[in-house]
Enzyme design. Sequence first.
Site, PDB file in Angstrom:
ATOM      1  N   CYS A 210     -11.566  -0.782   0.897  1.00 41.66           N
ATOM      2  CA  CYS A 210     -12.049   1.241   1.235  1.00 41.66           C
ATOM      3  C   CYS A 210     -11.563   1.469  -0.446  1.00 41.66           C
ATOM      4  CB  CYS A 210     -10.348   1.845   2.370  1.00 41.66           C
ATOM      5  SG  CYS A 210     -10.241   1.689   3.970  1.00 41.66           S
TER       6      CYS A 210
ATOM      7  N   ASP B 268      -9.323  -4.671   7.315  1.00 47.06           N
ATOM      8  CA  ASP B 268      -9.447  -3.627   6.993  1.00 47.06           C
ATOM      9  C   ASP B 268     -11.407  -3.159   7.533  1.00 47.06           C
ATOM     10  OD1 ASP B 268      -9.190  -0.604   7.063  1.00 47.06           O
ATOM     11  OD2 ASP B 268      -8.450  -0.639   4.765  1.00 47.06           O
TER      12      ASP B 268
ATOM     13  N   ASP C 292      -1.643  -5.655  -0.503  1.00 51.18           N
ATOM     14  CA  ASP C 292      -2.736  -4.885  -0.324  1.00 51.18           C
ATOM     15  C   ASP C 292      -4.294  -5.060  -0.858  1.00 51.18           C
ATOM     16  OD1 ASP C 292      -4.782  -2.060   1.340  1.00 51.18           O
ATOM     17  OD2 ASP C 292      -2.949  -2.995   2.856  1.00 51.18           O
ATOM     18  N   ASP C 293      -5.210  -2.899  -1.201  1.00 52.21           N
ATOM     19  CA  ASP C 293      -6.204  -3.373  -1.235  1.00 52.21           C
ATOM     20  C   ASP C 293      -6.407  -3.704  -2.834  1.00 52.21           C
ATOM     21  OD1 ASP C 293      -8.817  -2.870  -1.438  1.00 52.21           O
ATOM     22  OD2 ASP C 293      -8.967  -1.261  -0.659  1.00 52.21           O
TER      23      ASP C 293
ATOM     24  N   TRP D  15       0.830  -1.122  -0.225  1.00 51.04           N
ATOM     25  CA  TRP D  15       0.061  -0.034  -0.429  1.00 51.04           C
ATOM     26  C   TRP D  15       0.784   1.325  -0.219  1.00 51.04           C
ATOM     27  CZ3 TRP D  15      -4.747   1.560  -1.675  1.00 51.04           C
ATOM     28  CH2 TRP D  15      -5.103   2.447  -1.600  1.00 51.04           C
TER      29      TRP D  15
ATOM     30  N   ASP E   2      -4.172   6.371   8.891  1.00 51.09           N
ATOM     31  CA  ASP E   2      -2.778   5.704   8.465  1.00 51.09           C
ATOM     32  C   ASP E   2      -1.294   6.939   8.580  1.00 51.09           C
ATOM     33  OD1 ASP E   2      -4.676   4.365   6.818  1.00 51.09           O
ATOM     34  OD2 ASP E   2      -4.675   4.659   5.136  1.00 51.09           O
TER      35      ASP E   2
ATOM     36  N   TRP F  21      -8.378   1.566  12.500  1.00 47.83           N
ATOM     37  CA  TRP F  21      -7.520   2.869  12.641  1.00 47.83           C
ATOM     38  C   TRP F  21      -7.648   2.872  14.119  1.00 47.83           C
ATOM     39  CZ3 TRP F  21     -12.176   3.497   8.805  1.00 47.83           C
ATOM     40  CH2 TRP F  21     -12.036   2.605   7.889  1.00 47.83           C
TER      41      TRP F  21
ATOM     42  N   LYS G 108      -4.769  -9.041   6.261  1.00 45.98           N
ATOM     43  CA  LYS G 108      -4.768  -7.435   7.229  1.00 45.98           C
ATOM     44  C   LYS G 108      -6.423  -7.759   7.064  1.00 45.98           C
ATOM     45  CE  LYS G 108      -3.899  -2.766   6.033  1.00 45.98           C
ATOM     46  NZ  LYS G 108      -2.504  -1.782   5.561  1.00 45.98           N
TER      47      LYS G 108
HETATM   48  C1  GLA Z   1      -6.900   1.893   5.144  1.00 50.90           C
HETATM   49  C2  GLA Z   1      -6.214   1.567   5.648  1.00 50.90           C
HETATM   50  C3  GLA Z   1      -4.813   1.181   4.651  1.00 50.90           C
HETATM   51  C4  GLA Z   1      -5.353   0.681   3.179  1.00 50.90           C
HETATM   52  C5  GLA Z   1      -6.313   1.924   2.512  1.00 50.90           C
HETATM   53  C6  GLA Z   1      -5.828   0.548   1.251  1.00 50.90           C
HETATM   54  O1  GLA Z   1      -6.643   3.391   4.416  1.00 50.90           O
HETATM   55  O2  GLA Z   1      -5.684   2.079   6.853  1.00 50.90           O
HETATM   56  O3  GLA Z   1      -3.542   0.769   5.624  1.00 50.90           O
HETATM   57  O4  GLA Z   1      -4.990  -0.881   3.471  1.00 50.90           O
HETATM   58  O5  GLA Z   1      -7.404   1.125   3.331  1.00 50.90           O
HETATM   59  O6  GLA Z   1      -7.253   0.968   0.618  1.00 50.90           O
END
Ligand code: GLA
Length: 405
Positions: free
Chosen positions: A127, A155, A77-78, A42, A211, A190, A153
């Site tokens: 996200c 979210d 990640d995403d 990410w 973040d 978060w 992970k």
């Molecule tokens: C959130 C997470 C980040 C990342 C983004 C991906 O903001 O806190 O660490 O994974 O989503 O969209």
Amino acid sequence: MNAWHKVFLATLAASAAALAAIAANALDNGLARTPPMGWNSWNSFHCEVSAALVEATADAMVASGMKDAGYTYVNIDDCWLLRQRGPHGELVPDPAKFPQGIQAVADYVHGKGLKLGLYESAGTTTCADYPGSLGHERQDAEQFARWGVDYLKYDNCGDHQGRTYVQRYTAMRDALAYSGRSIVYSICEWGNEAPWRWAPAIGNLWRTTQDITPRWSTDQPDNRYPQGILDILDQQAGLSGTSHPGAWNDPDMLEVGNGYLTDDENRAHFSLWALLNAPLIAGNDLRHMPDEVRGILTNRDVIAVDQDWGGRQGYKVRDDGATEVWAKPMSDGSVAVVLLNRGRGPVEIATTAQEVGMKATDGYTVRDLWKHADAASDGRIAASVPTHAVAMFRVWPGARRAGGQ
Ligand code: GLA
């Protein structure tokens, strides 16, 4: 059996049942006994993920010496999936990004002696607006296990459909356990609802803040990035009692080598995250890494502080505004110490063995963890620390034992 015996036995049975219920409600997956180490896509790549990137990163993790230094997880990640689930409700990897699917990438990463991580969300969407896992926990966890995923992970984006944090994160914990595969479970809510209070029973690690971004602090004029290294650090004070082996506070992935950070700032960020027992998840482009950045990420003296088997998180000893002293008790009786200069201009920062919690003794050995040099001391620990930088030491009572780290 008299009446008292009956009452006694009934009480015993009730206590056993209560204990079993507590055990069923606690995370006991045997994983992440020290904070996980690896890489995540990410911070440098955002939605630009692909099999080619992940495989080249695994290659670089080995070639750079990071694998030998302890880095294991290569985490996607995403944005790895299609916008819609498939005909059987299944998640579908984006064929343009992962032409052979996720399992082929997992096989490649495993072939390098590394492990693969994946991302999902405890809501209706991720996200970046891809399908989330809420309501599909069992199906998705089984899918991750079949592909050979080793780390999830999880979210907090999307609609939560009225469910609480604990319900949503517990549902995936139980689904992962049911899948039968050992999968490290990384909770990413978060820091919204003080996760250090409830997450140790659910996940192996939990984010404590919003973040991270690649800058020193929000005191700097550029406001493009909301949270720098110091802003995140300030939110870790007071959390040291809440983590333990298998359950870690996560002040977010590393920005070492990214954005506006200078070499001194990179060293400070890495030192402080190690002192906090943070997961060391690199977020830079490992394929194109300057030697200086590689050297920081593979500093074994600093990594040994993070990976100490005792798992006692560091804490803030003293706060003098522009300067701070942080310390972490190590399992061999030594103490790791960080002297932090948050401000501009070099400044002398000093503490003592006593102030960082050590017993009085005739003398100490102080090792500089960035210069890799030992010196004898009467207990004073001091350094001239440049702008936005740290000095980091490990202090032993007496002479340092041979072969000790
Ligand atoms: C959130 C997470 C980040 C990342 C983004 C991906 O903001 O806190 O660490 O994974 O989503 O969209």
